[in-house]
Design a protein around this motif. Structure first.
Motif, short mmCIF file in Angstrom:
data_model
loop_
_atom_site.label_atom_id
_atom_site.label_comp_id
_atom_site.label_asym_id
_atom_site.label_seq_id
_atom_site.Cartn_x
_atom_site.Cartn_y
_atom_site.Cartn_z
N UNK A 218 1.12 -1.32 -0.10
CA UNK A 218 -0.06 0.20 0.04
C UNK A 218 0.75 1.22 -0.19
N UNK A 219 0.33 1.72 -0.61
CA UNK A 219 1.27 3.51 -0.34
C UNK A 219 0.96 4.06 0.56
N UNK A 220 2.35 5.35 0.78
CA UNK A 220 2.75 5.69 1.97
C UNK A 220 0.72 6.72 2.27
N UNK A 221 0.80 7.65 1.25
CA UNK A 221 -0.87 8.12 0.64
C UNK A 221 -1.88 7.37 1.57
N UNK A 222 -2.14 6.74 2.31
CA UNK A 222 -3.51 5.63 2.24
C UNK A 222 -3.95 5.77 3.11
N UNK A 223 -5.54 5.12 4.04
CA UNK A 223 -6.01 5.80 5.16
C UNK A 223 -5.17 4.32 5.87
N UNK A 224 -4.82 3.45 5.42
CA UNK A 224 -4.11 2.28 6.62
C UNK A 224 -3.91 3.28 7.56
N UNK A 225 -3.54 2.03 8.52
CA UNK A 225 -3.51 2.55 10.06
C UNK A 225 -2.17 1.96 10.88
N UNK A 226 -1.10 2.61 11.46
CA UNK A 226 0.16 2.79 12.15
C UNK A 226 -0.15 2.82 12.97
N UNK A 227 0.34 1.64 14.18
CA UNK A 227 -0.19 2.43 15.66
C UNK A 227 -1.05 3.43 15.89
N UNK A 228 -1.81 3.18 14.77
CA UNK A 228 -3.49 4.40 15.28
C UNK A 228 -3.01 5.51 14.97
N UNK A 229 -2.13 5.88 13.41
CA UNK A 229 -1.98 6.59 12.72
C UNK A 229 -2.63 6.30 11.18
#
Length: 187
Positions: free
Chosen positions: A1-12
């Motif tokens: 996935x792109x860094x410009x996605x809505x996927x969350x990492x550690x809630x962000x």
């Protein structure tokens, strides 16, 4: 996935991290690309390519563009993205805002209503199961119900014999239909 996605990492969300210049490791995801073809090419100082893509949900088109740019050793990004189909919905079947505004301006509310699709239009292909009103009562309470001649397994579209759409159900091992996602209608 792109860094410009809505996927969350550690809630962000990743896009917030990307805007701060932070790049993190992301898990790859399995997707299906059915069609990927070049439809146009405009050479020049900043060449442009028109791509047609048919893919599964969860596909990050921007990542595909980046990967193509890396493979061609020239870099690439998406400048225009147009979704022409999502599930059973196609852009050819859509209604423009201009059409809706014109109908509203002419007080043609019945015509506007006729453009609405039924609540189960998004379901596409699941087989239908009709329930008598009495079984519908129990299904609305979250209880599985027995339905004669129902499919053997899988997801089904559940409606009352009157035609009222109730939602999505799943066939249990014992043959009953269990509610999975119900729609609350107006009474």
């Amino acid at each position: 996935p792109s860094m410009y996605s809505a996927i969350k990492q550690d809630g962000q969300p990743l896009y917030k991290l990307a805007r701060q210049g932070i790049e993190v490791e992301r898990k790859s995801r399995r997707v299906v690309v059915k069609v990927l073809e070049m439809r146009g090419f405009r050479p020049g100082e900043r060449p442009e390519v028109d791509i047609y893509l048919e893919c599964s949900k969860g596909t990050y088109v921007r990542s595909i563009a980046e990967d193509l740019g890396k493979a061609l050793d020239c870099g690439a990004h998406v400048s225009v993205l147009r979704r022409t189909k999502a599930g059973p919905f196609s852009i050819e079947d859509s209604v423009t805002m201009n059409t809706l505004e014109a109908l509203k301006g002419n007080d043609e509310h019945e015509k506007m209503d006729s453009l609405l699709l039924p609540a189960d239009a998004a379901l596409g292909a699941p087989p239908p199961v009709e329930l008598p009103e009495s079984s519908g009562y129990y299904m609305r309470q979250g209880q599985p119900v027995l339905v004669p001649n129902a499919p053997w397994d899988g997801i089904v579209r559940v409606a009352l014999e009157s035609g009222e759409f109730l939602g999505v159900g799943e066939i249990l091992d014992d043959g009953r239909v269990a509610p999975r996602r119900l729609v609350v209608g107006r009474n």
